[in-house]
Motif scaffolding. Structure first.
Motif, PDB file in Angstrom:
ATOM      1  N   UNK A  64      51.015  38.887  47.860  1.00  0.00           N
ATOM      2  CA  UNK A  64      50.447  39.977  46.959  1.00  0.00           C
ATOM      3  C   UNK A  64      49.571  41.197  48.424  1.00  0.00           C
ATOM      4  N   UNK A  65      49.141  40.185  49.460  1.00  0.00           N
ATOM      5  CA  UNK A  65      47.920  41.272  50.747  1.00  0.00           C
ATOM      6  C   UNK A  65      49.355  41.729  50.546  1.00  0.00           C
ATOM      7  N   UNK A  73      54.125  49.046  44.492  1.00  0.00           N
ATOM      8  CA  UNK A  73      53.489  49.691  42.515  1.00  0.00           C
ATOM      9  C   UNK A  73      53.020  48.309  41.828  1.00  0.00           C
ATOM     10  N   UNK A  74      52.075  48.503  41.560  1.00  0.00           N
ATOM     11  CA  UNK A  74      51.467  47.284  40.912  1.00  0.00           C
ATOM     12  C   UNK A  74      52.474  46.553  39.644  1.00  0.00           C
ATOM     13  N   UNK A  75      53.154  47.954  38.604  1.00  0.00           N
ATOM     14  CA  UNK A  75      54.108  47.031  37.747  1.00  0.00           C
ATOM     15  C   UNK A  75      55.265  46.711  38.447  1.00  0.00           C
ATOM     16  N   UNK A  76      55.669  46.701  39.666  1.00  0.00           N
ATOM     17  CA  UNK A  76      56.671  45.929  40.600  1.00  0.00           C
ATOM     18  C   UNK A  76      56.172  44.679  41.450  1.00  0.00           C
ATOM     19  N   UNK A  77      55.012  44.713  41.630  1.00  0.00           N
ATOM     20  CA  UNK A  77      54.017  43.755  42.743  1.00  0.00           C
ATOM     21  C   UNK A  77      54.227  42.777  41.402  1.00  0.00           C
ATOM     22  N   UNK A 103      47.718  40.875  38.055  1.00  0.00           N
ATOM     23  CA  UNK A 103      47.759  42.552  38.686  1.00  0.00           C
ATOM     24  C   UNK A 103      46.064  42.700  39.054  1.00  0.00           C
ATOM     25  N   UNK A 104      45.645  41.610  38.723  1.00  0.00           N
ATOM     26  CA  UNK A 104      43.941  41.757  38.247  1.00  0.00           C
ATOM     27  C   UNK A 104      43.733  40.824  40.405  1.00  0.00           C
ATOM     28  N   UNK A 108      42.404  43.426  43.680  1.00  0.00           N
ATOM     29  CA  UNK A 108      40.550  42.833  44.196  1.00  0.00           C
ATOM     30  C   UNK A 108      41.344  42.414  45.203  1.00  0.00           C
ATOM     31  N   UNK A 109      42.311  42.428  45.911  1.00  0.00           N
ATOM     32  CA  UNK A 109      42.771  42.522  48.189  1.00  0.00           C
ATOM     33  C   UNK A 109      43.152  43.929  48.338  1.00  0.00           C
TER      34      UNK A 109
END
Length: 109
Positions: A64-65, A73-77, A103-104, A108-109
């Motif tokens: 995630x980092x 994009x978060x939706x893809x991540x 997503x949370x 936070x990263x």
């Protein structure tokens, strides 16, 4: 508590969750002379499972980092192909709240 969850997706979507502390706690427990672990959820397991969980969380954080650095994009991540394979059964249906947990963590990263 819920730090050890066997045969299911882990829930780490609480706003007060501290995943680095969770990882540290799992590592401390691994160092103890225990043979069996009675999880907060799921069947009794062995000490090796603590390592499996800890590695999953470390790998998830690492990936995630990287995705965040690339501005994915978060939706893809939350569903990215590079996310580590889970330690729960492969036939276990992904709960709708699991994307929220990822997503949370991503945020936070």
């Amino acid at each position: 508590g819920d730090l050890v969850q066997v045969d299911q997706y882990p829930y780490f979507g609480d706003a007060t969750n501290d995943l680095p502390a969770w990882i540290t706690t799992l590592k401390k427990w691994e160092a103890k002379p225990i043979k069996k672990v009675c999880p907060g959820h799921g069947k009794t397991t062995d000490k090796k499972f603590l390592r499996t969980m800890r590695r999953y969380f470390k790998d998830l954080t690492k990936v995630l980092k990287i995705l965040k650095k690339k501005e994915t994009p978060i939706k893809e991540a939350v569903r990215h192909k590079s996310l580590p394979e889970g330690y729960w059964p492969t036939d276990k249906e992904r709960p709708p709240w699991f994307d929220y947990c990822i997503a949370l963590l991503y945020n936070s990263l």
